[in-house]
Scaffold this active site. Structure first.
Site, mmCIF file in Angstrom:
data_model
loop_
_atom_site.group_PDB
_atom_site.id
_atom_site.type_symbol
_atom_site.label_atom_id
_atom_site.label_comp_id
_atom_site.label_asym_id
_atom_site.label_seq_id
_atom_site.Cartn_x
_atom_site.Cartn_y
_atom_site.Cartn_z
ATOM 1 N N TYR A 162 12.219 3.080 -0.588
ATOM 2 C CA TYR A 162 11.583 1.750 -0.557
ATOM 3 C C TYR A 162 10.304 1.750 -1.376
ATOM 4 O O TYR A 162 10.130 0.936 -2.292
ATOM 5 C CB TYR A 162 11.282 1.324 0.887
ATOM 6 N N LYS A 201 11.105 -3.802 12.354
ATOM 7 C CA LYS A 201 9.900 -2.998 12.109
ATOM 8 C C LYS A 201 9.167 -2.808 13.431
ATOM 9 O O LYS A 201 9.414 -3.534 14.390
ATOM 10 C CB LYS A 201 9.041 -3.672 11.040
ATOM 11 N N ASP A 219 0.826 -1.209 0.000
ATOM 12 C CA ASP A 219 0.000 0.000 0.000
ATOM 13 C C ASP A 219 0.865 1.267 0.000
ATOM 14 O O ASP A 219 0.384 2.350 -0.335
ATOM 15 C CB ASP A 219 -0.975 0.015 1.183
ATOM 16 N N GLU A 220 2.159 1.110 0.366
ATOM 17 C CA GLU A 220 3.014 2.302 0.443
ATOM 18 C C GLU A 220 3.263 2.923 -0.926
ATOM 19 O O GLU A 220 3.714 4.065 -1.017
ATOM 20 C CB GLU A 220 4.342 1.961 1.135
ATOM 21 N N LYS A 268 9.216 -0.151 -4.884
ATOM 22 C CA LYS A 268 8.063 -1.054 -4.977
ATOM 23 C C LYS A 268 7.085 -0.569 -6.050
ATOM 24 O O LYS A 268 6.501 -1.368 -6.779
ATOM 25 C CB LYS A 268 7.339 -1.158 -3.629
HETATM 26 P P1 NAD Z 1 11.173 -9.615 4.626
HETATM 27 O O1 NAD Z 1 12.193 -8.526 4.620
HETATM 28 O O2 NAD Z 1 10.814 -10.266 5.933
HETATM 29 O O3 NAD Z 1 11.624 -10.780 3.641
HETATM 30 C C1 NAD Z 1 12.184 -10.544 2.378
HETATM 31 C C2 NAD Z 1 12.779 -11.853 1.893
HETATM 32 O O4 NAD Z 1 13.331 -11.631 0.586
HETATM 33 C C3 NAD Z 1 13.926 -12.378 2.771
HETATM 34 O O5 NAD Z 1 13.760 -13.748 3.009
HETATM 35 C C4 NAD Z 1 15.161 -12.097 1.932
HETATM 36 O O6 NAD Z 1 16.218 -13.011 2.178
HETATM 37 C C5 NAD Z 1 14.601 -12.230 0.530
HETATM 38 N N1 NAD Z 1 15.405 -11.495 -0.467
HETATM 39 C C6 NAD Z 1 15.838 -10.201 -0.389
HETATM 40 N N2 NAD Z 1 16.566 -9.897 -1.473
HETATM 41 C C7 NAD Z 1 16.573 -11.005 -2.271
HETATM 42 C C8 NAD Z 1 17.149 -11.297 -3.539
HETATM 43 N N3 NAD Z 1 17.871 -10.390 -4.203
HETATM 44 N N4 NAD Z 1 16.952 -12.531 -4.059
HETATM 45 C C9 NAD Z 1 16.242 -13.463 -3.379
HETATM 46 N N5 NAD Z 1 15.693 -13.241 -2.171
HETATM 47 C C10 NAD Z 1 15.849 -12.027 -1.620
HETATM 48 O O7 NAD Z 1 9.892 -8.992 3.928
HETATM 49 P P2 NAD Z 1 8.336 -9.198 4.203
HETATM 50 O O8 NAD Z 1 7.909 -8.231 5.238
HETATM 51 O O9 NAD Z 1 8.055 -10.639 4.359
HETATM 52 O O10 NAD Z 1 7.741 -8.672 2.810
HETATM 53 C C11 NAD Z 1 7.550 -9.573 1.718
HETATM 54 C C12 NAD Z 1 6.937 -8.823 0.560
HETATM 55 O O11 NAD Z 1 5.691 -8.231 0.956
HETATM 56 C C13 NAD Z 1 7.803 -7.665 0.059
HETATM 57 O O12 NAD Z 1 7.732 -7.627 -1.340
HETATM 58 C C14 NAD Z 1 7.160 -6.439 0.685
HETATM 59 O O13 NAD Z 1 7.394 -5.282 -0.091
HETATM 60 C C15 NAD Z 1 5.700 -6.844 0.686
HETATM 61 N N6 NAD Z 1 4.870 -6.194 1.708
HETATM 62 C C16 NAD Z 1 5.266 -6.191 3.022
HETATM 63 C C17 NAD Z 1 4.447 -5.612 3.976
HETATM 64 C C18 NAD Z 1 4.820 -5.627 5.448
HETATM 65 O O14 NAD Z 1 4.121 -5.024 6.259
HETATM 66 N N7 NAD Z 1 5.902 -6.313 5.853
HETATM 67 C C19 NAD Z 1 3.220 -5.040 3.600
HETATM 68 C C20 NAD Z 1 2.849 -5.064 2.249
HETATM 69 C C21 NAD Z 1 3.682 -5.647 1.319
#
Ligand code: NAD
Length: 336
Positions: A152, A191, A129-130, A156
């Site tokens: 960031y 976070k 949503d960001e 995205k």
């Molecule tokens: P996270 O940071 O916990 O996990 C990210 C994962 O991606 C990790 O396991 C990391 O090792 C892997 N990664 C990073 N770079 C990589 C690369 N180059 N190649 C392969 N793997 C790689 O993130 P999250 O909070 O689980 O978020 C997951 C997705 O959901 C993201 O795309 C994020 O933008 C999206 N998202 C997150 C939130 C939130 O509140 N956390 C909300 C909406 C959307």
């Protein structure tokens, strides 16, 4: 029954691993095999996948989504891609945006190119949503323009639009989800929710940005996972689906709940200089996924936060090593 082979990028992270555990758990679909592709950055943790390591159809590949040869080989061998892998922490993007652009933009394009070469593939792009920016009143429908503010969210937004462009230009079966802030178990303690819980459980102070009136729209990670699964199984190509639970809370109110749940009080809170460019309010309108796909979030915030605190209380062995490493290496400037 034919098996659907799903490639999950970033499946060792917070949300990706919750998704994989749901797919391969007792209530998951019977006909899927799952390969996780994850680089295991600081945020990736093999322990997040311990419950499914022995499951039928599970495979893990350590690798980078920017590695075109590896990605090509893996995409060719799968029917669907659910793409979570990303650099995800806004604060880090303020101090080093390069890796955000590389992973989030180039990595996504590398995956999309492979999907196109080996089409037909269903490509679920996990956006955020960001990407919409900040909103004073009301909520964003999917049709709102993207006005991201942090490196960031800009990275995205770029990957989100590139994914959609592969649908419009090439007809690739892309579906995009834009979810609000997630909380729950297995979230790396940087976070706000896991950072505050782990510090408070250790009797340490927590840093609250600015005046604390920034508002976020919270959803439990298991509800996000349910939304993604609806989009994977019933969503339409080229469509965007906001996912939210409608639980808006200021950071001040969130802190109050976490203090209470952890048995701490306001003396443990340090108000620190605001994050640069800090978005004031996020609010997604999730009418579309609710009406078209029947999405209903199941976890109310009070219950979800209580359960999350309980999880961190009983899983110190999961987060203490991460916290020690973060204390040694990260030193994000705003933490007291
Ligand atoms: P996270 O940071 O916990 O996990 C990210 C994962 O991606 C990790 O396991 C990391 O090792 C892997 N990664 C990073 N770079 C990589 C690369 N180059 N190649 C392969 N793997 C790689 O993130 P999250 O909070 O689980 O978020 C997951 C997705 O959901 C993201 O795309 C994020 O933008 C999206 N998202 C997150 C939130 C939130 O509140 N956390 C909300 C909406 C959307």
């Amino acid at each position: 029954m034919t098996t659907t082979r799903i490639l999950v990028t970033g499946g060792a992270g917070f949300i990706g691993s919750a998704y994989v555990r749901a797919l391969l758990g007792p209530n998951g679909p019977p006909d899927v095999a799952v390969t996780v592709l994850d680089k295991l950055t600081y945020a990736g943790n093999p322990a997040n996948l311990a419950d499914v390591r022995a499951a039928d159809g599970f495979a893990f590949v350590r690798g980078d989504i920017c590695d075109a040869n590896l990605v090509d080989e893996l995409v060719a061998a799968h029917d669907q891609i659910v793409h979570f892998a990303a650099e995800t922490h806004v604060d880090r993007s303020l101090f080093g945006a390069g890796v955000f652009v590389r992973t989030n933009v180039l990595g996504t394009q590398t995956l999309l190119d492979a999907a196109l070469r080996h089409a037909p593939k269903i490509f679920i792009h996990i956006s955020s949503d960001e990407v919409y920016g900040s909103i004073r009143d009301g909520s964003w429908p999917e049709t709102d323009p993207l006005r991201p503010n942090s490196p960031y969210s800009a990275s995205k937004a770029a990957s989100d639009l590139i994914a959609l462009s592969y649908h419009r230009t090439h007809g690739l079966e892309v579906r995009v989800t834009r979810c609000s802030n997630n909380y729950g178990p297995h979230q790396y303690p940087e976070k706000i929710v896991p950072l505050f819980i782990t510090r408070l459980l250790d009797g340490r102070p927590v840093p609250l940005y600015g005046d604390g009136h920034n508002i976020r729209d919270w959803i439990h990670v298991d509800d996000h996972v349910r939304g993604i699964e609806l989009v994977r199984t019933r969503g339409r190509p080229g469509e965007i689906y906001n996912i939210g639970a409608g639980d808006e809370l200021s950071n001040l109110d969130l802190t109050g709940l976490l203090l209470h749940a952890c048995g701490a009080d306001w003396a443990d809170v340090r108000f620190v200089e605001d994050r640069k460019g800090h978005d004031r309010r996020y609010s997604v309108d999730s009418t579309k996924i609710r009406t078209e796909l029947g999405f209903v979030p199941l976890k109310d915030l009070a219950t979800g936060l209580t359960e999350t605190v309980a999880w961190y209380r009983t899983h110190r062995s999961w987060w203490e090593p991460l916290q020690r490493r973060a204390d040694r290496q990260d030193r994000l400037p705003l933490l007291p």
